[in-house]
Design a protein around this motif. Structure first.
Motif, PDB file in Angstrom:
ATOM      1  N   GLY A  80      -1.673  -6.462   5.446  1.00 57.78           N
ATOM      2  CA  GLY A  80      -2.092  -7.863   5.495  1.00 57.78           C
ATOM      3  C   GLY A  80      -1.789  -8.549   4.171  1.00 57.78           C
ATOM      4  O   GLY A  80      -0.926  -8.103   3.413  1.00 57.78           O
ATOM      5  N   ASN A 126       0.864  -1.183   0.000  1.00 57.74           N
ATOM      6  CA  ASN A 126       0.000   0.000   0.000  1.00 57.74           C
ATOM      7  C   ASN A 126       0.898   1.230   0.000  1.00 57.74           C
ATOM      8  O   ASN A 126       2.118   1.119   0.170  1.00 57.74           O
ATOM      9  N   GLY A 180      -7.138  -8.885  -3.796  1.00 59.77           N
ATOM     10  CA  GLY A 180      -7.499  -9.267  -2.429  1.00 59.77           C
ATOM     11  C   GLY A 180      -8.201  -8.096  -1.753  1.00 59.77           C
ATOM     12  O   GLY A 180      -9.322  -7.722  -2.126  1.00 59.77           O
ATOM     13  N   VAL A 203      -0.616 -10.532   0.982  1.00 54.57           N
ATOM     14  CA  VAL A 203       0.718 -10.920   0.514  1.00 54.57           C
ATOM     15  C   VAL A 203       1.779  -9.985   1.106  1.00 54.57           C
ATOM     16  O   VAL A 203       2.909 -10.408   1.390  1.00 54.57           O
ATOM     17  N   ASP A 204       1.419  -8.739   1.334  1.00 58.26           N
ATOM     18  CA  ASP A 204       2.333  -7.765   1.953  1.00 58.26           C
ATOM     19  C   ASP A 204       2.752  -8.250   3.350  1.00 58.26           C
ATOM     20  O   ASP A 204       3.958  -8.294   3.674  1.00 58.26           O
TER      21      ASP A 204
HETATM   22  N1  AR6 Z   1       1.658 -15.580  -1.954  1.00 59.61           N
HETATM   23  C1  AR6 Z   1       0.975 -15.299  -3.098  1.00 59.61           C
HETATM   24  N2  AR6 Z   1      -0.203 -14.652  -3.109  1.00 59.61           N
HETATM   25  C2  AR6 Z   1      -0.736 -14.306  -1.911  1.00 59.61           C
HETATM   26  C3  AR6 Z   1      -0.093 -14.575  -0.676  1.00 59.61           C
HETATM   27  C4  AR6 Z   1       1.156 -15.249  -0.726  1.00 59.61           C
HETATM   28  N3  AR6 Z   1       1.848 -15.551   0.382  1.00 59.61           N
HETATM   29  N4  AR6 Z   1      -0.890 -14.100   0.328  1.00 59.61           N
HETATM   30  C5  AR6 Z   1      -1.993 -13.565  -0.238  1.00 59.61           C
HETATM   31  N5  AR6 Z   1      -1.895 -13.691  -1.596  1.00 59.61           N
HETATM   32  P1  AR6 Z   1      -3.772  -8.747  -1.207  1.00 59.61           P
HETATM   33  P2  AR6 Z   1      -4.199  -6.278  -2.731  1.00 59.61           P
HETATM   34  C6  AR6 Z   1      -2.839 -13.271  -2.638  1.00 59.61           C
HETATM   35  O1  AR6 Z   1      -4.932  -8.451  -0.350  1.00 59.61           O
HETATM   36  O2  AR6 Z   1      -5.553  -6.696  -3.134  1.00 59.61           O
HETATM   37  C7  AR6 Z   1      -2.406  -5.439   2.030  1.00 59.61           C
HETATM   38  O3  AR6 Z   1      -2.864  -5.250   3.331  1.00 59.61           O
HETATM   39  C8  AR6 Z   1      -4.281 -13.013  -2.246  1.00 59.61           C
HETATM   40  O4  AR6 Z   1      -4.971 -14.244  -2.068  1.00 59.61           O
HETATM   41  O5  AR6 Z   1      -2.528  -9.244  -0.567  1.00 59.61           O
HETATM   42  O6  AR6 Z   1      -3.296  -5.659  -3.763  1.00 59.61           O
HETATM   43  C9  AR6 Z   1      -1.513  -4.303   1.549  1.00 59.61           C
HETATM   44  O7  AR6 Z   1      -0.767  -3.725   2.601  1.00 59.61           O
HETATM   45  C10 AR6 Z   1      -4.743 -12.264  -3.475  1.00 59.61           C
HETATM   46  O8  AR6 Z   1      -5.034 -13.174  -4.543  1.00 59.61           O
HETATM   47  O9  AR6 Z   1      -3.313  -7.446  -2.074  1.00 59.61           O
HETATM   48  C11 AR6 Z   1      -2.502  -3.326   0.990  1.00 59.61           C
HETATM   49  O10 AR6 Z   1      -3.059  -2.498   1.973  1.00 59.61           O
HETATM   50  C12 AR6 Z   1      -3.518 -11.445  -3.885  1.00 59.61           C
HETATM   51  O11 AR6 Z   1      -2.421 -12.038  -3.179  1.00 59.61           O
HETATM   52  C13 AR6 Z   1      -3.575  -4.222   0.419  1.00 59.61           C
HETATM   53  O12 AR6 Z   1      -3.511  -5.446   1.153  1.00 59.61           O
HETATM   54  C14 AR6 Z   1      -3.574  -9.972  -3.537  1.00 59.61           C
HETATM   55  O13 AR6 Z   1      -4.255  -9.793  -2.315  1.00 59.61           O
HETATM   56  C15 AR6 Z   1      -3.301  -4.550  -1.033  1.00 59.61           C
HETATM   57  O14 AR6 Z   1      -4.391  -5.252  -1.542  1.00 59.61           O
END
Ligand code: AR6
Length: 211
Positions: free
Chosen positions: A55, A48, A147, A57-58
């Protein structure tokens, strides 16, 4: 883009590996997995604008990388302020197998009329540009924005693969681009988008054989 059969050298533990060739020498892979375990030269974080973790992947990347990653992010944040959506910066990989983490900020989904596709495409283009600057030959992407940021996964998959394919049509230092997708539903959406992309004539994509 052409589909390729996984070879006998492929790790059988790789779940649902699909492989495509783009342009003269670039390979695109879709797998189901956890991006924190990837040993490509760079992995991409769906961060972000604060760059201070979160939360999804971050959170997983920061947990696996250890506190040095956050310290690097804090320094960058202090120097340049929040990172706008569509842009990217790099840090070391800290304790991760990857040498670098490229942090990019995807768009929050507001219904599709707030330039979300262009911003999302920019995340992929900018990440590949930075990977090239770092002399990376391989990179792993998560499914950015699908996500917490709420981007519909089928639309995001189309934008993501098209953006990557457009860059890699031309000669590029990155020859392996892997999408590490966290669940079968997301993998399916990307596989479908890849199938659609292969039929777009202007990107000179055709199926060679199926993986
Ligand atoms: N490896 C691969 N993919 C993953 C993993 C992992 N270990 N963990 C989750 N995913 P999101 P966004 C997937 O929410 O929508 C954070 O809080 C997940 O299932 O991580 O870009 C940041 O700090 C989904 O398919 O990212 C930001 O505030 C994909 O990764 C916000 O979330 C992206 O989900 C970013 O949101």
């Amino acid at each position: 883009m052409r589909a390729e059969k996984p070879s006998s050298h492929d790790d059988p533990a790789r779940l649902a590996l699909l492989r495509y060739r783009i342009g003269p020498e670039a390979i695109l892979e879709l797998i189901i997995g956890d991006i924190t375990t990837e040993s490509t030269d760079a992995i991409v974080n769906a961060a972000n604008s604060s760059l201070l973790g979160g939360g999804g992947v971050d959170g997983a990347i920061h947990d696996a990388a250890g506190p040095n990653l956050l310290a690097e992010c804090q320094q960058i944040r202090q120097k340049r302020g929040p990172l706008p959506a569509g842009q990217a910066i790099s840090t070391s990989g800290a304790n991760l197998p990857a040498r670098y983490v490229i942090h990019t900020v995807g768009p929050v989904w507001h219904g599709g009329s707030a330039n979300e596709p262009e911003t999302l495409a920019s995340c992929y283009r900018e990440s590949l540009r930075i990977a090239a600057e770092l002399a990376c030959v391989s990179i792993s992407f998560p499914s950015i924005s699908t996500g917490a940021f709420g981007y519909p996964v089928h639309d995001a998959a189309n934008v993501a693969l098209r953006a990557v394919a457009e860059v890699l049509q031309q000669p590029h230092p990155v020859t392996l681009t892997r999408f590490v997708l966290f669940d079968p539903r997301t993998h399916k959406a990307y596989a479908r988008a890849a199938q659609q992309l292969m039929s777009i004539a202007e990107l000179q994509m055709k199926i060679e054989c199926s993986g």
